[in-house]
Design an enzyme around this catalytic site. Structure first.
Site, PDB file in Angstrom:
ATOM      1  N   SER A 125       0.871  -1.308   0.029  1.00 59.70           N
ATOM      2  CA  SER A 125      -0.100   0.007   0.095  1.00 59.70           C
ATOM      3  C   SER A 125       0.793   1.346  -0.153  1.00 59.70           C
ATOM      4  O   SER A 125       1.987   1.291   0.425  1.00 59.70           O
ATOM      5  CB  SER A 125      -0.658  -0.149   1.219  1.00 59.70           C
ATOM      6  OG  SER A 125      -1.414   1.365   1.385  1.00 59.70           O
ATOM      7  N   TYR A 150      -2.162  -1.062  10.961  1.00 58.50           N
ATOM      8  CA  TYR A 150      -2.347  -1.894   9.403  1.00 58.50           C
ATOM      9  C   TYR A 150      -1.359  -1.282   8.463  1.00 58.50           C
ATOM     10  O   TYR A 150      -0.595  -2.207   7.907  1.00 58.50           O
ATOM     11  CB  TYR A 150      -3.891  -1.262   9.136  1.00 58.50           C
ATOM     12  CG  TYR A 150      -3.911  -1.452   7.421  1.00 58.50           C
ATOM     13  CD1 TYR A 150      -4.053  -2.723   6.972  1.00 58.50           C
ATOM     14  CD2 TYR A 150      -3.722  -0.125   6.987  1.00 58.50           C
ATOM     15  CE1 TYR A 150      -4.046  -2.695   5.402  1.00 58.50           C
ATOM     16  CE2 TYR A 150      -3.744  -0.195   5.131  1.00 58.50           C
ATOM     17  CZ  TYR A 150      -3.712  -1.339   4.764  1.00 58.50           C
ATOM     18  OH  TYR A 150      -3.743  -1.428   3.381  1.00 58.50           O
ATOM     19  N   LYS A 154       2.172  -3.481   6.574  1.00 62.15           N
ATOM     20  CA  LYS A 154       2.384  -3.393   5.060  1.00 62.15           C
ATOM     21  C   LYS A 154       4.071  -3.052   4.911  1.00 62.15           C
ATOM     22  O   LYS A 154       4.808  -3.778   4.299  1.00 62.15           O
ATOM     23  CB  LYS A 154       1.697  -2.366   4.362  1.00 62.15           C
ATOM     24  CG  LYS A 154       0.243  -2.629   4.382  1.00 62.15           C
ATOM     25  CD  LYS A 154      -0.005  -4.152   3.428  1.00 62.15           C
ATOM     26  CE  LYS A 154      -1.313  -4.641   3.359  1.00 62.15           C
ATOM     27  NZ  LYS A 154      -1.712  -5.991   2.596  1.00 62.15           N
TER      28      LYS A 154
HETATM   29  C1  UD1 Z   1      -6.543   4.026   3.815  1.00 62.77           C
HETATM   30  C2  UD1 Z   1      -5.129   3.739   4.215  1.00 62.77           C
HETATM   31  C3  UD1 Z   1      -4.955   2.804   3.156  1.00 62.77           C
HETATM   32  C4  UD1 Z   1      -5.554   1.688   2.878  1.00 62.77           C
HETATM   33  C5  UD1 Z   1      -7.116   2.589   2.582  1.00 62.77           C
HETATM   34  C6  UD1 Z   1      -8.000   0.888   2.350  1.00 62.77           C
HETATM   35  C7  UD1 Z   1      -3.716   5.190   5.239  1.00 62.77           C
HETATM   36  C8  UD1 Z   1      -2.995   6.604   5.465  1.00 62.77           C
HETATM   37  N1  UD1 Z   1      -4.417   4.953   4.190  1.00 62.77           N
HETATM   38  O1  UD1 Z   1      -6.676   5.194   2.524  1.00 62.77           O
HETATM   39  O2  UD1 Z   1      -3.523   2.548   3.394  1.00 62.77           O
HETATM   40  O3  UD1 Z   1      -4.999   0.890   1.768  1.00 62.77           O
HETATM   41  O4  UD1 Z   1      -7.387   3.162   3.609  1.00 62.77           O
HETATM   42  O5  UD1 Z   1      -8.481   0.643   3.652  1.00 62.77           O
HETATM   43  O6  UD1 Z   1      -3.783   4.585   6.217  1.00 62.77           O
HETATM   44  N2  UD1 Z   1     -13.017  10.530   3.906  1.00 62.77           N
HETATM   45  C9  UD1 Z   1     -14.041  11.420   4.331  1.00 62.77           C
HETATM   46  N3  UD1 Z   1     -15.131  11.010   4.760  1.00 62.77           N
HETATM   47  C10 UD1 Z   1     -15.474   9.685   4.902  1.00 62.77           C
HETATM   48  C11 UD1 Z   1     -14.450   8.736   4.475  1.00 62.77           C
HETATM   49  C12 UD1 Z   1     -12.909   9.080   3.928  1.00 62.77           C
HETATM   50  O7  UD1 Z   1     -13.759  12.712   4.074  1.00 62.77           O
HETATM   51  O8  UD1 Z   1     -16.564   9.237   5.425  1.00 62.77           O
HETATM   52  C13 UD1 Z   1     -11.744  11.054   3.278  1.00 62.77           C
HETATM   53  C14 UD1 Z   1     -10.547  10.939   4.129  1.00 62.77           C
HETATM   54  O9  UD1 Z   1     -10.282  11.955   4.919  1.00 62.77           O
HETATM   55  C15 UD1 Z   1      -9.358  10.713   3.112  1.00 62.77           C
HETATM   56  C16 UD1 Z   1     -10.197  10.478   1.628  1.00 62.77           C
HETATM   57  O10 UD1 Z   1     -11.605  10.653   1.964  1.00 62.77           O
HETATM   58  O11 UD1 Z   1      -8.997  12.000   2.713  1.00 62.77           O
HETATM   59  C17 UD1 Z   1      -9.868   8.886   1.270  1.00 62.77           C
HETATM   60  O12 UD1 Z   1     -10.247   8.173   2.560  1.00 62.77           O
HETATM   61  P1  UD1 Z   1     -10.025   6.503   2.672  1.00 62.77           P
HETATM   62  O13 UD1 Z   1     -11.184   6.160   1.509  1.00 62.77           O
HETATM   63  O14 UD1 Z   1     -10.399   6.150   3.933  1.00 62.77           O
HETATM   64  O15 UD1 Z   1      -8.764   6.106   2.279  1.00 62.77           O
HETATM   65  P2  UD1 Z   1      -7.357   6.556   2.944  1.00 62.77           P
HETATM   66  O16 UD1 Z   1      -7.468   7.140   4.106  1.00 62.77           O
HETATM   67  O17 UD1 Z   1      -6.619   7.338   1.877  1.00 62.77           O
END
Ligand code: UD1
Length: 336
Positions: A125, A150, A154
């Site tokens: 990842s 998590y 990795k």
């Molecule tokens: C995270 C993990 C990544 C993992 C992936 C899948 C980290 C840094 N990243 O990615 O390694 O492979 O999850 O499980 O640990 N967001 C919102 N509202 C929500 C959900 C998300 O605003 O309800 C925003 C988050 O703040 C982020 C973006 O959307 O900025 C993407 O979030 P998300 O889909 O959870 O993925 P990552 O955090 O990038």
């Protein structure tokens, strides 16, 4: 045709990869303990590809069962997806994550050595880059301690693989660092199936749009980005799956340059959370109920891939755009 073991083959990325492997005439055998997926995913795979892959249900942390499998099955390459992936849960229960994700990997590597299975593809990842400011980010970027246990599994997994590859020169290993996989197969027969409340953005969006969730919370709009929300590299899961075929081909044809190669898998383009929401509204025709709330702890401001290495060495490039990915995710949500 070569026989490929896909661990975690009923999971989100695993199932899409199985479909692509079958489409490329590979024989597939799946091991999955169904801890975060359903057996019925196999029916979706069969409907899409016409073939029901061989399937074994057990836990790869169980060395005895794992060894029995390898005694009976001749495998040409392993693609190792099976692992826990919920960032928040890993913070609450780190040992569950370290034990599951690392013991299963060590068992598999031990079997690969003992049964002389040279070809190994690992699901890593972009979280191994930690809090980085250098996007687009290439594989030379030093890894840092990730923000969650998590993510740390990795990073440690890559270190274990590197040490093992160093003294077992017959092994050929590719570690693939995924950015943010989204979307579903165009048939809407397989897709992402989060249990409970989704932690990731796109399943939360589609569940909100369909009425399963009241509103999407956007975590922070005060980041130093174009619109204040975080930037990610959202890649269609089918593009991601196809990269695994290129990786297996590369290993089986001995085209890898080193016995451990690392590749970023992303589109090379960064989209903000708000841009993603807007694109979703456009393709779905739904107005999304969302509100801006405070930042989520551990989020990185901006991360997207430099994909030059995968483009040049694997001959792979993401082909689908963000709207195709979001439409497929929406069709999948509606089909369920
Ligand atoms: C995270 C993990 C990544 C993992 C992936 C899948 C980290 C840094 N990243 O990615 O390694 O492979 O999850 O499980 O640990 N967001 C919102 N509202 C929500 C959900 C998300 O605003 O309800 C925003 C988050 O703040 C982020 C973006 O959307 O900025 C993407 O979030 P998300 O889909 O959870 O993925 P990552 O955090 O990038």
């Amino acid at each position: 045709m070569p026989k490929i073991l896909v661990t975690g083959g009923t999971g989100y990325i695993g199932s899409h990869t199985v479909v692509e492997l079958i489409a490329n005439s590979y024989e597939v055998v799946i091991i999955d303990n169904l801890s975060n997926s359903r057996k019925e995913v196999l029916d979706g795979i069969k409907k899409i590809s016409g073939i029901m892959p061989e399937f074994f249900v057990f836990d790869l942390c169980d060395l005895e069962k794992t060894e029995k499998f390898f005694q009976k099955n001749k495998i040409d390459a392993i693609i190792h997806f099976a692992s826990y992936k919920a960032v928040g849960e890993s913070v609450q229960n780190p040992l569950k994550y370290y034990r599951n994700n690392l013991v299963s990997l060590m068992n598999l590597l031990e079997m690969a050595i003992k049964y002389e299975i040279a070809n190994f593809v690992f699901s890593s990842s972009c979280t191994v880059y930690g809090e980085t400011k250098n996007s687009p980010i290439n594989e030379e970027e030093p890894v840092q301690k990730p923000a969650s246990p998590y993510g740390n599994t990795k990073k440690i997994a890559e270190e274990i693989i590197s040490d093992v590859a160093c003294v077992n020169s017959f092994l050929k290993i590719i570690s693939l660092r995924y950015f943010n996989p989204i979307g579903a197969h165009e048939s809407a027969l397989i897709g992402e199936e989060p249990r409970g409340i989704p932690a990731n953005l796109v399943p939360y969006i589609t569940q909100t749009a369909i009425g399963k969730r009241e509103e999407l919370k956007v975590f922070g709009n005060d980041y130093n980005t174009k619109d204040g929300t975080c930037i990610r590299d959202f890649i269609h899961v089918v593009d991601l799956a196809q990269a695994h075929i290129k990786a297996v081909d590369c290993l089986l044809k001995n085209k890898n340059q080193n016995n451990l190669e690392i590749f970023n898998l992303g589109t090379g383009q960064g989209f903000s959370v708000l841009e993603l929401i807007k694109a979703f509204e456009e393709v779905s025709g739904e107005k999304l109920n969302y509100k801006i709330v405070e930042r989520r702890e551990g989020d990185i401001m901006e991360i997207y891939a430099d994909t030059k290495k995968a483009n040049e060495i694997l001959g792979w490039k993401a082909k689908k755009n963000i709207k195709e990915a979001l439409l497929s995710a929406w069709n999948w949500e509606k089909a369920n």
